[in-house]
Design a protein around this motif. Structure first.
Motif, PDB file in Angstrom:
ATOM      1  N   TYR A 134     -26.354  -3.965   3.539  1.00  0.00           N
ATOM      2  CA  TYR A 134     -25.960  -3.620   2.158  1.00  0.00           C
ATOM      3  C   TYR A 134     -24.518  -4.052   1.892  1.00  0.00           C
ATOM      4  O   TYR A 134     -24.204  -4.581   0.818  1.00  0.00           O
ATOM      5  CB  TYR A 134     -26.126  -2.111   1.957  1.00  0.00           C
ATOM      6  CG  TYR A 134     -25.585  -1.633   0.619  1.00  0.00           C
ATOM      7  CD1 TYR A 134     -26.262  -1.914  -0.562  1.00  0.00           C
ATOM      8  CD2 TYR A 134     -24.404  -0.904   0.545  1.00  0.00           C
ATOM      9  CE1 TYR A 134     -25.767  -1.475  -1.792  1.00  0.00           C
ATOM     10  CE2 TYR A 134     -23.907  -0.461  -0.661  1.00  0.00           C
ATOM     11  CZ  TYR A 134     -24.596  -0.751  -1.829  1.00  0.00           C
ATOM     12  OH  TYR A 134     -24.102  -0.341  -3.052  1.00  0.00           O
TER      13      TYR A 134
ATOM     14  N   ILE B 187     -22.069   9.113  -0.821  1.00  0.00           N
ATOM     15  CA  ILE B 187     -22.495   7.753  -0.522  1.00  0.00           C
ATOM     16  C   ILE B 187     -22.277   6.838  -1.716  1.00  0.00           C
ATOM     17  O   ILE B 187     -21.941   5.662  -1.568  1.00  0.00           O
ATOM     18  CB  ILE B 187     -23.978   7.751  -0.072  1.00  0.00           C
ATOM     19  CG1 ILE B 187     -24.379   6.362   0.424  1.00  0.00           C
ATOM     20  CG2 ILE B 187     -24.887   8.209  -1.196  1.00  0.00           C
ATOM     21  CD1 ILE B 187     -23.676   5.931   1.666  1.00  0.00           C
TER      22      ILE B 187
ATOM     23  N   ASP C 259     -29.016   7.943  -0.493  1.00  0.00           N
ATOM     24  CA  ASP C 259     -29.732   8.671   0.553  1.00  0.00           C
ATOM     25  C   ASP C 259     -31.241   8.707   0.339  1.00  0.00           C
ATOM     26  O   ASP C 259     -32.001   8.718   1.304  1.00  0.00           O
ATOM     27  CB  ASP C 259     -29.203  10.113   0.634  1.00  0.00           C
ATOM     28  CG  ASP C 259     -27.750  10.151   1.068  1.00  0.00           C
ATOM     29  OD1 ASP C 259     -27.348   9.231   1.799  1.00  0.00           O
ATOM     30  OD2 ASP C 259     -27.022  11.084   0.673  1.00  0.00           O
TER      31      ASP C 259
ATOM     32  N   HIS D 225     -28.177   1.706  -2.317  1.00  0.00           N
ATOM     33  CA  HIS D 225     -28.103   2.236  -0.950  1.00  0.00           C
ATOM     34  C   HIS D 225     -27.629   3.683  -1.020  1.00  0.00           C
ATOM     35  O   HIS D 225     -26.521   4.026  -0.604  1.00  0.00           O
ATOM     36  CB  HIS D 225     -27.149   1.411  -0.090  1.00  0.00           C
ATOM     37  CG  HIS D 225     -27.243   1.732   1.376  1.00  0.00           C
ATOM     38  ND1 HIS D 225     -28.228   1.231   2.182  1.00  0.00           N
ATOM     39  CD2 HIS D 225     -26.482   2.533   2.172  1.00  0.00           C
ATOM     40  CE1 HIS D 225     -28.076   1.700   3.400  1.00  0.00           C
ATOM     41  NE2 HIS D 225     -27.017   2.493   3.422  1.00  0.00           N
TER      42      HIS D 225
ATOM     43  N   ASN E 195     -20.004   3.551  -1.935  1.00  0.00           N
ATOM     44  CA  ASN E 195     -20.494   2.273  -2.450  1.00  0.00           C
ATOM     45  C   ASN E 195     -19.601   1.759  -3.568  1.00  0.00           C
ATOM     46  O   ASN E 195     -19.323   0.548  -3.654  1.00  0.00           O
ATOM     47  CB  ASN E 195     -21.925   2.441  -2.951  1.00  0.00           C
ATOM     48  CG  ASN E 195     -22.891   2.788  -1.845  1.00  0.00           C
ATOM     49  OD1 ASN E 195     -22.576   2.649  -0.673  1.00  0.00           O
ATOM     50  ND2 ASN E 195     -24.075   3.259  -2.208  1.00  0.00           N
TER      51      ASN E 195
ATOM     52  N   VAL F 201     -18.068   9.318   5.228  1.00  0.00           N
ATOM     53  CA  VAL F 201     -18.555   8.046   4.720  1.00  0.00           C
ATOM     54  C   VAL F 201     -17.608   7.479   3.674  1.00  0.00           C
ATOM     55  O   VAL F 201     -17.404   6.264   3.572  1.00  0.00           O
ATOM     56  CB  VAL F 201     -19.987   8.220   4.158  1.00  0.00           C
ATOM     57  CG1 VAL F 201     -19.993   9.127   2.942  1.00  0.00           C
ATOM     58  CG2 VAL F 201     -20.604   6.876   3.800  1.00  0.00           C
TER      59      VAL F 201
ATOM     60  N   ARG G 254     -30.468  -1.298   6.174  1.00  0.00           N
ATOM     61  CA  ARG G 254     -29.298  -1.078   7.018  1.00  0.00           C
ATOM     62  C   ARG G 254     -28.015  -1.135   6.197  1.00  0.00           C
ATOM     63  O   ARG G 254     -27.881  -1.919   5.267  1.00  0.00           O
ATOM     64  CB  ARG G 254     -29.241  -2.119   8.132  1.00  0.00           C
ATOM     65  CG  ARG G 254     -30.414  -2.025   9.103  1.00  0.00           C
ATOM     66  CD  ARG G 254     -30.388  -3.137  10.143  1.00  0.00           C
ATOM     67  NE  ARG G 254     -29.243  -3.032  11.034  1.00  0.00           N
ATOM     68  CZ  ARG G 254     -28.222  -3.860  11.051  1.00  0.00           C
ATOM     69  NH1 ARG G 254     -28.201  -4.892  10.206  1.00  0.00           N
ATOM     70  NH2 ARG G 254     -27.228  -3.684  11.883  1.00  0.00           N
ATOM     71  N   ARG G 255     -27.079  -0.268   6.576  1.00  0.00           N
ATOM     72  CA  ARG G 255     -25.811  -0.193   5.860  1.00  0.00           C
ATOM     73  C   ARG G 255     -25.031  -1.491   5.964  1.00  0.00           C
ATOM     74  O   ARG G 255     -24.441  -1.946   4.970  1.00  0.00           O
ATOM     75  CB  ARG G 255     -24.980   0.973   6.448  1.00  0.00           C
ATOM     76  CG  ARG G 255     -23.597   1.133   5.839  1.00  0.00           C
ATOM     77  CD  ARG G 255     -23.666   1.665   4.441  1.00  0.00           C
ATOM     78  NE  ARG G 255     -22.348   1.750   3.810  1.00  0.00           N
ATOM     79  CZ  ARG G 255     -22.137   2.150   2.557  1.00  0.00           C
ATOM     80  NH1 ARG G 255     -23.189   2.502   1.824  1.00  0.00           N
ATOM     81  NH2 ARG G 255     -20.940   2.202   2.048  1.00  0.00           N
ATOM     82  N   ASN G 256     -25.041  -2.110   7.112  1.00  0.00           N
ATOM     83  CA  ASN G 256     -24.290  -3.358   7.283  1.00  0.00           C
ATOM     84  C   ASN G 256     -24.847  -4.459   6.386  1.00  0.00           C
ATOM     85  O   ASN G 256     -24.081  -5.258   5.813  1.00  0.00           O
ATOM     86  CB  ASN G 256     -24.329  -3.800   8.738  1.00  0.00           C
ATOM     87  CG  ASN G 256     -23.551  -2.859   9.648  1.00  0.00           C
ATOM     88  OD1 ASN G 256     -22.670  -2.138   9.180  1.00  0.00           O
ATOM     89  ND2 ASN G 256     -23.879  -2.854  10.932  1.00  0.00           N
TER      90      ASN G 256
END
Length: 1687
Positions: free
Chosen positions: A1567, A1602, A1526, A1524, A1606, A1646, A1563-1565
């Motif tokens: 992931y 990012i 960019d 996940h 993560n 982030v 989607r981030r959620n």
């Protein structure tokens, strides 16, 4: 075991709380979510931390709203056992302090603080109440906020609030008097919420115990304050909020107070009409309330109704769309209130409404009528005995002028009729009222610009008329009881003038009545005769016939009249019925389609004639002299019904005139025409014309009587000024202006002559024109008077022509004088005081031209002087502009007709009209065609005929053989007839002027132009020829050609459908023969203007003629003639704007080159091109460069293409321009040759481009013979030109690209052309390299046989010194290698060359060679796989990133087809290099490296499997973290690789994770959910968690925020699910510390948001729940508090 004791959990939570003030919304959101999760486990710790970070309030903490929200949630999560009342009190004070620290209201932090207080109140209501009530005493800016909190608390928990209501009211009531307007809505809303809470409390518990006397007293006081003061505030918000609160309090106050307040409450509600809510919903419950229906309210009913009634006016008929819905809803609510009152008090309400009607106050009367209309159908039984009172009241309002009252009254009448209220005379009175308002005319609507304004909005006359019309139709069609009132009363509504506007509606109603009573015709007749006030049939018929005049009148008036006449036929003489049944449907059919009528400009005149004919035939059928006489009297009496300017008055004249025509009684006739003239207003042109036509109709039977009347009128005009003055003062004579009288007299004389019998008019006309009577009518000045006199003269001429047609022909005396009269009237008299407008003058001139046409058409024939005078006065009209078309077009049509008439009676000179025929202005050419050409033809006929030696004055053949010397004396002939010489005719110039017209789009122009050419050459052959002039002219051939031309003209005259092109071809062939050599050269030299003709067909015809001239007679032209002709044609090609015509002109140049000396033509074209290149920007020329089209034309020419190509090659062989430019760029030692040579060379380049684009077969064959060398040269030069373009020299590249495009078009490589057009001018290295590769691929597909030859040339060029050429060659070869499978020797040679040049100094060449190697055909790649992989492995470590990127991309390609034997030896080295590239900053590099690593998993077997598996475990965390990131391509590559390596990990159940929705989502959620699931899976099934943790922690310092985020969340997830004490002891403190550090130091939102979520995750984990009872330690708090207290 790692626990909360090993990490500073309270401090971490405090960091979380501090993050609530972060500048990033996502960080604040993550912080709040984590704190809420922690609050569910340890709310006290969260409260401690929030309390700590919020010290100092919002001045030091930027997100107090977030802090208060978390606090409120934490307080709600507190267990009853853990609640510390003191701590809650402290929090309450914090929240209260923040609320009272600002005068703002409804800020987000205030609302959050209020929610915190409400949450505290749910646990400790007394504590909250104590804190709030503390601030309710005395003036305080926080009062509104505290009251709002109490309102929220009441809404949240009514059961705890109601027991404390008394205390609240006791504190709030004393301060209500000081509340400012801006805060009153808050207090009113609070009272509403408290009352709602009371109602909610009463559902489960008795309310009376808490609503004691004190509380009721408080409520009553509040009710009075809201009703008396706040509800009357100027602020709308205060009024609305107060009324809403009053609505909730109505059920709580006492009945006595409610009754006493009702009369104030209702007006208060009504005054809120302008608000955003609809307060009228409160009215209905109040009116229907059982407690109010007592007779105790009887005394106040009038007041209540008087309050409600004005609202009806305001909302009954609002047409504003934005307010219509609200107004209608309000109107319905009010009417429902009246209905409810009426059910209880019907008589009182009826009396009240009638009284309001009688007082005649407009708004109240209107409202009362609206209520009556609404209630009458529902209360008819209750009001049955009141009918007379209602009828009398309505009758008293019939004269009311207010529009609103009239509208409501009309609607009420319709409702009354439906309930049988209309009977007898009163019913007729009401029907007349509806008819009168249906008769509102359109003129009344226009004049009534200002409509009456009432409260309800704007009511216009249009609405009133529409309502009355619909009402009449409803009465007629739907209410049978009204039939006896309407019939025959409606007949009475037809004749009166004031009801004219309602004629259509009345006629329709009568038709409906007659249709229902069709079986009782005798009864109808008897009913009509029984009433004296009903008009007799003659009056009805006279009125209806005249009203037929306007076929476009509204509501289809003409159709309705015709229909009603059919139904009323029994009222008229019996024999008329059958005639009308046959005739009236025809007339109805004519007027039924109004749109079709409007398209006919003469529809009104035709319709009026139909009416007159209908009347005349009806009178013929009736044959009852008495009835006809009575009808004439009716017509005479009805003049008073129409104003003088009404068009109906004109048709009335004609109706009476045609009736008098049928009567033989001369005395009666004279009496009526005297009456007719007396009633006419001759100052109005329409009335004057109607009178004249009527006199003419009478003259058809009584000519002498009419002429006597006209003579009397004419004699009276001569009264002296003194006599007229006396007559004026005595009132015995009308004082019309003499112009009007003269105009009327002229028209009456004219129409009398027009309609009179042909056998008796000669003497009358001679008497009229033979005396000075006519001249007396010429002294008119007004335009309409002039038009009338001209029309009269025209009518006299028409009468003579008509007599001739009837066999009674006679000459018109003094005709030339009358023509002069007309021309005089046609001009503008500058001495007159009356000034004609332009339109009036044009109209006068159009009528004059028509009159002239009539006069020249009668005997005797025109004299030459008169003819010339007329033509001189009229020919100038051809130059008139085209607008206004409705006036100009008739004028031009009349002019054409006049000239044609002159041509029929004499001969006219036409040279003056040549300018219009050859004009470039379209409308002049179109107009002047026919008459202009005829006059030219007439003149040329004179010149051709002349006077021959035998005395002939007609066309003869004598002159064709007679020489001028035989007749040298022409003095006895007019000078106009002296014949010129052939040279004086300028045939070359005249032919090139008229020949284009032979191809004109207008067929008539084509015919006349052909006639002109025939006349010109007929003249030329008949003219005397000087000695020696006939040398080289074949006379017989010329006469043959002339005969052919005359045959063509004959064909054109007889057959208009013949193909124009065929006709034109024959004309051109004849002209080509008839022209002499000098005339031919003159025509060719002057062809430029003709080719540029704005009529395309004419221009095309000129080009066709030029081509035929040079083809048939080009051998007669000298070099100078060829050069000048080429220049003329080039000039035409340059100036013509249409592409097609330009190509045609260039075709003519090609024909000239083919038929003459091509070298001269080519030189002229190249010289012109060179001049354009130097002096113009040829790339920006509008419509393109004409000379480029010339080059195209040469390349497409079968015979010229090879000659032109040879000519261009000869010019280009001298110096290779592109190579010279290259040398100039590299060494700056090259100098251009002379400027002229450079210009010619540049022109030759463009010409070569055009040659390639031409696509001619011969040219294409020559190019295809050298296809390989051309492609190779263009490809290499493309590289060189891009090199020059990178240094700023773009012109060589543009020229080369153009040439390349032309080459593609020549050989048919459309795909290659598209590639060049798309990317040709891209200067970036990668883009032009790809361009060459695409070109090579296109060539390989389209022409595979050419690949070997091209490659043999390009492989040698890889060793050239020029870098850009090497790069271009490598780019092409890297693509050609894909298609070299069929040439084994070539493939081997190419692989060797590409491998040798992977060490080239140019990185571009290196990567292109590598790209070529991996594109070896699949059937041969296995032979070179080891060699290719070795090159790739070496280039993966190249110093240039682009080469590395190419190498890793090539790995993907090769691995898909490589064998294990080839890959296994380099697998370890290859996997290590790919892992190194996975952290590249280049996203594409990372994506390819991840994807290639996944492909390597297929080769992990045998001895390399364990080593590769270690690489997999080392890479796995990186894959998960980049899952996940960019870049989308990296995410997709990681997903693919993870699925591939899952099988190597040999961990059961992992495939389900990699097939889940969260894994494949973007989607981030999702992931985050996948990370948690994967972490749980790893901690339960994998023994490599330690390795993963180590690799993940290394990513904390990754260059991508990012990836850091993560890594933070992944490591925290693994720790939260892990039970490995060693792992927790080793990494938990480290990760926890990193999270706290990232929160305080990271600049990326982030990262901070992920750290907050991770921190919450760690604190919630099962391994660290020992901190659930932890609290924030405050060692210095006590000291600080004590110090502060001391201070």
């Amino acid at each position: 075991m790692a626990s909360s004791s090993s990490v500073p959990v309270p401090e971490a939570v405090q960091v979380l709380a501090s993050s609530l003030a972060d500048e990033s919304p996502s960080v604040r959101k993550a912080s709040m979510a984590s704190l809420k999760d922690i609050a569910a486990l340890n709310p006290l710790l969260v409260l401690d931390c929030c309390s700590a970070v919020s010290r100092g309030g919002r001045r030091r903490f930027g997100n107090m709203a977030g802090v208060f929200q978390v606090m409120a949630f934490s307080v709600q999560a507190l267990d009853t056992r853990d609640i510390d009342k003191g701590f809650m009190a402290k929090l309450a004070k914090i929240a209260t302090a923040e609320i009272i620290s600002s005068k703002e209201l409804n800020a987000d932090w205030q609302r959050a603080a209020a929610r915190l207080l409400v949450s505290i109140g749910l646990h400790f209501p007394d504590l909250m109440m104590e804190e709030i009530l503390l601030h309710l005493s005395g003036p305080s800016p926080a009062l509104p906020a505290m009251v709002q909190i109490l309102a929220d608390f009441a809404s949240a928990d009514a059961f705890q609030f109601i027991p404390r209501l008394k205390d609240v009211l006791s504190r709030v009531l004393p301060i209500l008097g000081n509340v400012r307007d801006v805060h009153r809505p808050i207090f009113a809303n609070a009272f509403k919420c408290w009352c709602q809470a009371a109602w909610q409390f009463s559902v489960d518990f008795p309310l009376h115990s808490h609503l004691d006397g004190d509380v009721m007293s408080f409520l009553n006081s509040v009710f009075e304050l809201l009703l008396r003061v706040w509800a009357t505030s100027r602020d709308l918000k205060v009024r609305v909020a107060s009324v809403e609160a009053l609505g909730q309090m109505v059920g709580l106050i006492t009945r006595t107070q409610l009754k006493s307040a009702l009369l104030r409450l209702i007006p208060t509600i009504l005054e809120l009409e302008a608000g955003c809510t609809n307060p009228y919903k409160l009215l209905l419950p109040l009116v229907e309330d059982d407690r109010l229906s007592s007779r105790m309210l009887m005394m106040d009913l009038t007041v209540v109704l008087s309050t409600l009634l004005p609202v009806v006016c305001t909302n009954s008929d609002s047409k504003d769309h934005s307010e219509f819905s609200v107004g209608l809803k309000t109107y319905n609510e009010i009417q429902r209130c009246f209905l409810s009152v009426g059910l209880v008090y019907p008589e009182e309400l009826f009396t009240f409404l009638l009284n309001k009607c009688r007082i005649k106050e407009e708004p109240l009367t209107f409202g009362a009528l609206c209520v009556l209309k609404h209630l009458l159908p529902r209360s008819s039984e209750a009001w049955h005995t009141k009918r007379p009172l209602l009828v009398d009241t309505v009758k008293s309002l019939l004269d009311e002028q207010n529009l609103g009252v009239r509208k409501a009254l009309s609607e009420l009448i319709v409702v009354m009729a439906s309930h049988c209220y209309l009977v007898g005379l009163s019913g007729e009175l009401f029907v007349e009222y509806l008819v009168r308002h249906s008769a509102i005319s359109d003129e009344d609507l226009e004049s009534s610009k200002v409509s009456l304004k009432v409260k309800m909005g704007s009511i216009c006359l249009t609405q009133l008329r529409a309502i009355c019309e619909k009402g009449l139709l409803l009465l007629t069609i739907t209410i049978p009881e009204m039939e006896h009132i309407l019939w025959p009363f409606l007949l009475k509504m037809i004749v009166p003038r004031e009801y004219t506007g309602a004629a259509a509606t009345v006629c329709r109603c009568i038709s409906e009545l007659c249709r229902h009573r069709s079986s009782s015709n005798n009864t109808m007749l008897s009913e009509c005769k029984a009433r004296d006030d009903i008009p007799n049939p003659e009056e009805l018929f006279a009125r209806l016939v005249v009203l037929l005049h306007d076929p476009l009148a509204r509501d289809q008036l003409a159709t309705q009249i015709l229909t009603v006449l059919c139904y009323l036929a029994p009222l008229f003489p019996r024999n008329i019925n059958l005639f009308w049944q046959d005739e009236i449907p025809k007339m109805k059919a004519y007027v039924c389609d109004t749109e079709d009528l409007k398209s006919d400009p003469s529809y009104q005149e035709r319709w009026d004639d139909m009416i007159i004919n209908f009347l005349a035939e009806s009178l013929d059928v009736i044959q009852d002299n008495d009835w006809v006489t009575s009808l004439g009297n009716a017509f005479a009496r009805q003049y008073v019904l129409y104003t003088a300017d009404d068009e109906h008055a004109a048709i009335l004249h004609r109706c009476l005139g045609v009736l008098l025509q049928k009567i033989s009684d001369r005395v009666y006739v004279r009496e009526k025409i005297d009456w007719m003239y007396k009633q006419a207003d001759i100052a109005i042109p329409m009335n004057r014309l109607g009178l004249a036509k009527a006199m003419g109709l009478v003259a058809a039977s009584h000519l002498d009587t009419v002429l006597e009347k006209l003579k009397d009128i004419l004699d009276n005009v001569g009264q002296s000024f003194f006599q007229r003055l006396l007559a004026f003062f005595s009132g015995s004579c009308k004082t019309e202006d003499s112009d009007d009288i003269h105009a009327a007299l002229a028209l009456m004389y004219g129409y009398a002559a027009r309609y009179a019998p042909s056998t008796v008019i000669e003497a009358r006309i001679d008497a009229l024109v033979g005396t000075n009577m006519l001249s007396r009518l010429l002294h008119v000045r007004h335009p309409t008077a002039k038009q009338a006199v001209i029309t009269a003269i025209n009518l006299l001429g028409c009468a003579v022509i008509n007599a001739s047609d009837n066999g009674a022909s006679f000459p018109l005396k003094r005709r030339d004088v009358m023509l002069d009269y007309v021309l005089t009237l046609m001009g503008r008299d500058e001495n007159d005081g009356v000034t004609d407008s332009s339109l009036e003058l044009l109209h006068t001139q159009a009528l004059a031209l028509s009159a002239c046409t009539t006069l020249v058409s009668v005997e005797p024939k025109l004299t030459i002087e008169t003819r010339n005078h007329v033509m001189k006065a009229t020919l100038g009209f051809f130059a008139l502009p085209n607008d206004p078309a409705d006036v100009i077009n008739p004028l031009i049509d009349n002019l054409i007709t006049l000239l044609c008439a002159i041509l029929l009676t004499s001969f006219a000179h036409s040279e003056t009209t040549d300018q219009y025929v050859s004009s470039l202005i379209e409308y002049q050419r179109r107009r002047g065609g026919l008459p202009c050409m005829r006059s030219s033809s007439s003149l040329e006929c004179f010149c051709a005929s002349g006077y021959c030696a035998l005395g002939c004055r007609i066309s003869c053949t004598h002159n064709k053989t007679i020489e001028r010397p035989l007749h040298g004396n022409f003095s006895n002939l007019p000078s106009a007839f002296v014949l010129p010489s052939r040279e004086a005719l300028s045939l070359g110039d005249r032919v090139i002027m008229y020949l284009p017209r032979c191809a004109d789009t207008n067929s008539e122009v084509r015919k006349i132009s052909a006639q002109i050419l025939d006349q010109l050459f007929s003249i030329s052959l008949s003219l005397p020829r000087p000695g020696g002039s006939i040398i080289g002219i074949d006379i017989e051939l010329s006469y043959s050609a002339l005969s052919s031309l005359e045959d063509v003209i004959a064909i054109l005259r007889s057959d208009a459908s013949i193909d124009p092109s065929e006709v034109f071809n024959r004309i051109v062939s004849s002209v080509c023969i008839l022209l002499s050599k000098d005339e031919l050269v003159a025509a060719l030299h002057g062809c430029t203007a003709a080719i540029c003709d704005k009529v395309r067909h004419s221009a095309e015809g000129t080009i066709q003629a030029v081509i035929e001239f040079v083809v048939k007679r080009g051998n007669e032209l000298s070099e100078i003639d060829i050069s000048r002709t080429t220049q003329s044609l080039l000039s035409a090609a340059i100036h013509v704007t249409e592409k097609h015509l330009r190509l045609e002109a260039l075709g003519a140049i090609s024909s000239l080159a083919e038929s003459t000396q091509s070298r001269i033509v080519f030189n002229e074209v190249l010289a012109a091109a060179a001049k354009d290149i130097v002096t113009k920007d040829i790339s920006r020329l509008r419509g393109g460069w004409p000379l480029q089209d010339a080059f195209y034309a040469f390349s497409q020419h079968t015979e010229l293409s090879s000659l032109f190509l040879a000519h261009l090659i000869c010019a280009l062989d001298q110096s290779p321009v592109l190579r010279g430019d290259l040398e100039k760029a590299e060494s700056s030692s090259h100098f251009a040759e002379t400027k002229l040579e450079d210009d010619i060379l540049q022109a030759a380049i463009f010409a070569m481009t055009a040659f390639f684009r031409g696509g001619g077969k011969v040219g294409k064959k020559a190019v295809e013979g050298r296809y390989a060398s051309v492609v190779a040269a263009l490809t290499l030069q493309l590289g060189s030109c891009h090199g020059l373009a990178s240094s700023g020299q773009h012109e060589p590249l543009r020229a080369l690209l153009t040439a390349f495009q032309a080459f593609c078009e020549c050989v048919g490589d459309i795909e290659m052309g598209k590639i060049l057009a798309r990317d040709g001018e891209q200067n970036e290295t990668e883009k032009w390299i790809n361009l060459i590769g695409e070109i090579a691929g296109s060539i390989s597909i389209k022409r595979p046989k050419e690949v070997q030859s091209i490659c043999e040339i390009l492989t040698k060029s890889l060793s050239w010194s020029h870098r850009f050429q090497r790069e271009a060659a490598a780019a092409a070869l890297s693509e050609f290698v894909r298609y070299s499978g069929g040439f084994s020797s070539l493939l081997e040679q190419m692989v060797e060359v590409l491998c040798r040049h992977v060490s080239d100094e140019s990185s571009t060449v290196r990567r292109l060679c590598l790209r070529g190697l991996v594109q070896i055909p699949s059937v041969h790649i296995s032979q070179y796989t080891t060699q290719v992989l070795g090159v790739i492995l070496a280039l993966l470590d190249d110093s240039d990133e682009s080469v590395q990127l190419t190498a890793v991309s090539c790995v993907l390609m090769v691995l898909q087809s490589s064998s294990k034997d080839a890959v296994e030896p380099i697998l370890p080295n290859l996997s290590v290099r790919l892992r190194n590239l996975q952290i590249s900053m280049n996203a594409e590099m990372r994506a390819n490296a991840f994807a290639a690593f996944g492909l390597l998993s297929a080769y992990a077997a045998g001895t390399n499997q364990e080593a590769f598996l270690e690489q997999v475990h080392a890479t796995l965390p990186r894959l998960i973290l980049h899952l996940h990131e960019d870049d989308l391509s990296v995410r997709q590559a990681c997903r693919s690789t993870l699925k591939r390596i899952a099988s190597l990990m040999e961990v059961e159940g992992s495939h389900a994770l990699f097939d889940s929705h969260c894994f494949n989502s973007e989607r981030r959620n999702d992931y985050v959910d996948f990370i948690r699931d994967l972490s749980r899976y790893f901690t339960q099934h994998s023994s490599r968690v330690d390795t993963y943790m180590s690799s993940t922690i290394q990513a904390f310092d990754a260059p991508w925020p990012i990836i850091q985020a993560n890594a933070i969340y992944f490591s925290s997830s693994m720790l939260s699910f892990s039970d490995d004490q060693h792992l927790l002891a080793l990494y938990y403190p480290q990760v926890f510390g990193v999270l706290v550090t990232k929160l305080s130091r990271s600049a990326d939102a982030v990262v901070r948001a992920a750290s907050l979520s991770a921190l919450g995750l760690l604190l919630k984990s099962t391994s660290s729940l020992s901190w659930k009872t932890a609290r924030l330690e405050k060692p210095d708090s006590g000291r600080k508090d004590s110090d502060s207290s001391k201070k």
